[in-house]
Design an enzyme around this catalytic site. Structure first.
Site, PDB file in Angstrom:
ATOM      1  N   LYS A 209     -10.336  -0.577  10.279  1.00 11.50           N
ATOM      2  CA  LYS A 209     -10.536  -1.702   9.567  1.00 11.50           C
ATOM      3  C   LYS A 209     -10.879  -2.919  10.402  1.00 11.50           C
ATOM      4  O   LYS A 209     -10.967  -4.072   9.848  1.00 11.50           O
ATOM      5  CB  LYS A 209      -9.319  -2.054   8.723  1.00 11.50           C
ATOM      6  CG  LYS A 209      -9.140  -1.038   7.684  1.00 11.50           C
ATOM      7  CD  LYS A 209      -7.751  -1.472   6.562  1.00 11.50           C
ATOM      8  CE  LYS A 209      -7.124  -0.283   6.181  1.00 11.50           C
ATOM      9  NZ  LYS A 209      -7.981   0.311   5.080  1.00 11.50           N
TER      10      LYS A 209
ATOM     11  N   CYS B 246      -4.805   2.195  -3.588  1.00 16.28           N
ATOM     12  CA  CYS B 246      -3.648   2.838  -3.173  1.00 16.28           C
ATOM     13  C   CYS B 246      -2.287   1.965  -3.284  1.00 16.28           C
ATOM     14  O   CYS B 246      -1.643   1.806  -2.402  1.00 16.28           O
ATOM     15  CB  CYS B 246      -3.665   3.137  -1.616  1.00 16.28           C
ATOM     16  SG  CYS B 246      -5.123   4.346  -1.131  1.00 16.28           S
TER      17      CYS B 246
ATOM     18  N   HIS C  46       0.804  -1.336   0.004  1.00 17.81           N
ATOM     19  CA  HIS C  46      -0.008   0.156  -0.080  1.00 17.81           C
ATOM     20  C   HIS C  46       0.955   1.271  -0.005  1.00 17.81           C
ATOM     21  O   HIS C  46       1.912   1.185   0.481  1.00 17.81           O
ATOM     22  CB  HIS C  46      -0.768  -0.099   1.343  1.00 17.81           C
ATOM     23  CG  HIS C  46      -1.916   1.113   1.335  1.00 17.81           C
ATOM     24  ND1 HIS C  46      -1.602   2.213   1.841  1.00 17.81           N
ATOM     25  CD2 HIS C  46      -3.208   0.980   1.147  1.00 17.81           C
ATOM     26  CE1 HIS C  46      -2.613   3.127   1.848  1.00 17.81           C
ATOM     27  NE2 HIS C  46      -3.765   1.973   1.683  1.00 17.81           N
TER      28      HIS C  46
ATOM     29  N   GLN D 172      -4.090  -4.994   7.174  1.00 20.34           N
ATOM     30  CA  GLN D 172      -5.216  -5.933   6.557  1.00 20.34           C
ATOM     31  C   GLN D 172      -5.167  -7.383   7.091  1.00 20.34           C
ATOM     32  O   GLN D 172      -5.841  -8.223   6.516  1.00 20.34           O
ATOM     33  CB  GLN D 172      -5.054  -5.959   4.810  1.00 20.34           C
ATOM     34  CG  GLN D 172      -5.191  -4.726   4.268  1.00 20.34           C
ATOM     35  CD  GLN D 172      -6.503  -4.301   4.152  1.00 20.34           C
ATOM     36  OE1 GLN D 172      -7.502  -4.961   4.193  1.00 20.34           O
ATOM     37  NE2 GLN D 172      -6.667  -3.109   3.754  1.00 20.34           N
TER      38      GLN D 172
ATOM     39  N   ASP E 119       3.416  -4.461   8.105  1.00 25.59           N
ATOM     40  CA  ASP E 119       2.115  -3.508   8.019  1.00 25.59           C
ATOM     41  C   ASP E 119       1.141  -4.504   8.336  1.00 25.59           C
ATOM     42  O   ASP E 119       0.688  -5.448   7.293  1.00 25.59           O
ATOM     43  CB  ASP E 119       1.988  -2.696   7.079  1.00 25.59           C
ATOM     44  CG  ASP E 119       0.672  -2.229   6.720  1.00 25.59           C
ATOM     45  OD1 ASP E 119      -0.048  -2.056   7.593  1.00 25.59           O
ATOM     46  OD2 ASP E 119       0.451  -1.788   5.399  1.00 25.59           O
TER      47      ASP E 119
END
Lengths: 419, 149
Positions: free
Chosen positions: A226, A366, A123, A203, A200
């Site tokens: 999220k 993104c 991303h 997600q 990261d």
């Protein structure tokens, strides 16, 4: 469908926005999740019973706000499997978390001639901060390419991670393709030469059981919105030995120890990295979100989404002209399915689906560097979460078939011409 | 537009055959010989990308062509627009651009816009207004460059 779905039957009624609109087919949870009533109630309860500025007042109410804030930190740290609670820094979200790392850790540690390695899946939030840091200090910025089925090419990564590599930054799960990365293997590659491994988890944390202390990564970021929590709260967990070498990210109230006329000293972690009045309502809402997820059980959440993804992939391949990007097996992807449909532009497709109440994302997600590699300017992305059902997949597929018929002239439109 | 029937009618107006036909078989798409001005516009949010080239002779558009990739609304607008501006002055194009914007605001088709009147259906989809405006912006830039020569 399987019994996994039965356990999640009826939970749509826990989500006021979804409950209010039974026809809404929300398939954009990778962008942001809907919020259960428990989260909204927790935020309201905080303001009605404990609102004051934490860390500031000697009065009892300020103590209650402080307790609410740090209680939330403990709950989120437990949820993400981090024993060292004060190594969890709250931020506005993943984007701020990575900017905090790039400034607080990157600037003092990355120098001319050093190397930063990211992957083609990232991303923009886990790409641009490192790219710009590399440009600013004269470091090398290298991108690990993907295998044909959308996995990080670990053989190439082993070659890219050279002795001068100081950081390997990678997503746990791709927001665009749903690819689940082999975190432990990437960490092993980074640590073999002493590089810091940053993952990261924006997600992944909403969808998988995350055990920070077992993953071996040096830092792990997440976004509250999220994972059923409010917008404007997220954070990063940083391994203590890395955290101790970091410089402050922002300056101001709360993060200082002593302020002299000519210089200042810093508070301890996590306060050192949380300047200003914190987002207590966000933290409290996020804690309610993780309690809600724990009540479902993260293994059950994953099983539910995997089963939905399997069903979706099977249904989607039946639509003529539809092409799915990323790993072929639901074992290797989270509840994200990115696709294109023949010559119908993704934006046209998303407008047509929207009229049927089907919310999908269309665009570059993104992830422009990834889209260039796929030779696509945009794809359509459907993403699933706890409140989705096989009926949502059926609605998506039916709407796609309708869109295709409309686009290829099979639907009569002449009676409603505007011109 | 609130009821499902209204929305479906809106969709039919948006994706009427005339628009899809221009998307599938665009006119005036490609390079232009002896262009006097050209300009590109991109929408980074959706990846739409259009460049317009014009050849202005004696103060009027003698030819206009476009290149680019994007959704059907952007492509159809560009294709129809290249037809519309033939023989017009830059000032006349400005007037037409204002009328097009008014049509996107009102949803009322405007006969002075020729085939572009078919895009009145875009009015009901505010998220797509930028798709229809992008070729106009590129054209405006191309005429500006042409004027500066």
């Amino acid at each position: 469908m399987t019994s996994q779905h039965a356990a999640f039957n009826g939970i749509r009624s826990d989500f006021p926005l979804l409950a209010a609109d039974p026809g809404l087919v929300y398939l954009d949870s990778a962008a942001t999740s809907q919020k259960p009533r428990a989260v909204l109630d927790a935020v309201r309860h905080y303001y009605e019973t404990a609102n004051a500025n934490p860390h500031r007042g000697a009065y009892k109410l300020s103590g209650a706000a402080t307790d609410a804030y740090h209680g939330a930190r403990s709950e989120v740290a437990r949820f993400l499997g981090a024993a060292d609670v004060d190594s969890l820094l709250f931020t506005r979200g993943t984007t701020e978390a990575i900017n905090l790392l790039a400034t607080g850790w990157g600037v003092p540690h990355i120098h001319r001639g050093d190397r930063i390695v990211v992957t083609r899946l990232e991303h923009h939030a886990n790409f641009v901060p490192w790219q710009q840091l590399a440009r600013a200090v004269g470091a090398e910025f290298r991108i690990c390419e993907l295998t044909r089925d959308g996995h990080v090419d670990l053989d190439q990564l082993r070659l890219l991670v050279t002795a001068n590599t100081k950081l390997v930054a990678f997503g746990h799960v791709s927001n665009a393709l749903g690819t689940m990365n082999d975190v432990r293997e990437i960490v092993k590659i980074a640590h073999a030469i002493g590089a810091v491994a940053f993952c990261d988890g924006a997600q992944a944390a909403p969808h998988l059981r995350v055990a920070f202390d077992d993953l071996g990564v040096d830092a792990y970021s997440f976004s509250g919105h999220k994972m059923l929590g409010p917008m404007g709260i997220g954070g990063v967990i940083v391994r203590r030995r890395v955290l101790e070498t970091m410089h402050p990210y922002q300056f101001g109230g709360d993060m200082i120890e002593f302020v002299f006329d000519g210089d200042s000293t810093w508070n301890v972690s996590p306060h050192k990295f949380e300047a200003g009045t914190p987002n207590v309502e966000g933290a409290v809402g996020l804690a309610a979100a993780v309690r809600y997820l724990e009540s479902l059980g993260m293994d059950a959440v994953r099983a539910h989404e995997k089963s939905l993804t399997q069903y979706a992939m099977a249904q989607l391949v039946g639509v003529e002209g539809l092409h799915v990007y990323g790993p072929a097996s639901a074992d290797e992807r989270s509840g994200v399915v990115s696709f294109t449909l023949g010559d119908i532009h993704p934006h046209d497709l998303s407008t047509m689906l929207d009229v049927d109440g089907v919310c999908v994302r269309a665009g570059h997600h993104c992830a422009q560097p990834l889209m260039r590699a796929l030779h696509q300017s945009a794809t359509v992305r459907a993403s699933f979460y706890v409140y989705n059902t096989p009926a949502d997949v059926d609605a998506l597929v039916a709407s796609l078939r309708k869109a295709k018929a409309r686009f290829h002239g099979a639907l009569e439109t002449s009676d409603v011409l505007a011109g | 537009m609130s009821s499902p029937a209204d929305q479906s009618a809106g969709l039919a107006a948006l994706y009427q055959e005339r628009i899809l036909e221009h998307y599938r078989r665009p006119r005036h798409k490609g390079a232009l010989d002896r262009a006097t001005g050209s300009h590109g516009e991109k929408n980074p949010l959706c990846g739409d990308d259009v460049a317009v080239a014009v050849r202005v002779e004696g103060g009027r558009v003698d030819a206009a062509c476009y290149t680019g990739t994007g959704c059907s609304i952007m492509q159809a607008t560009a294709s129809m627009l290249m037809d519309l501006v033939h023989g017009r002055t830059a000032e006349e194009v400005e007037v037409l651009a204002r009328r097009f914007d008014e049509m996107l605001a009102s949803g009322e088709s405007d006969a002075s816009l020729g085939e572009l009147g078919a895009l009145a259906g875009v009015a009901a989809f505010p998220a797509r207004h930028k798709c229809a405006r992008l070729p106009w912006k590129a054209l405006s830039g191309a005429l500006e460059q042409s004027r500066g020569r």
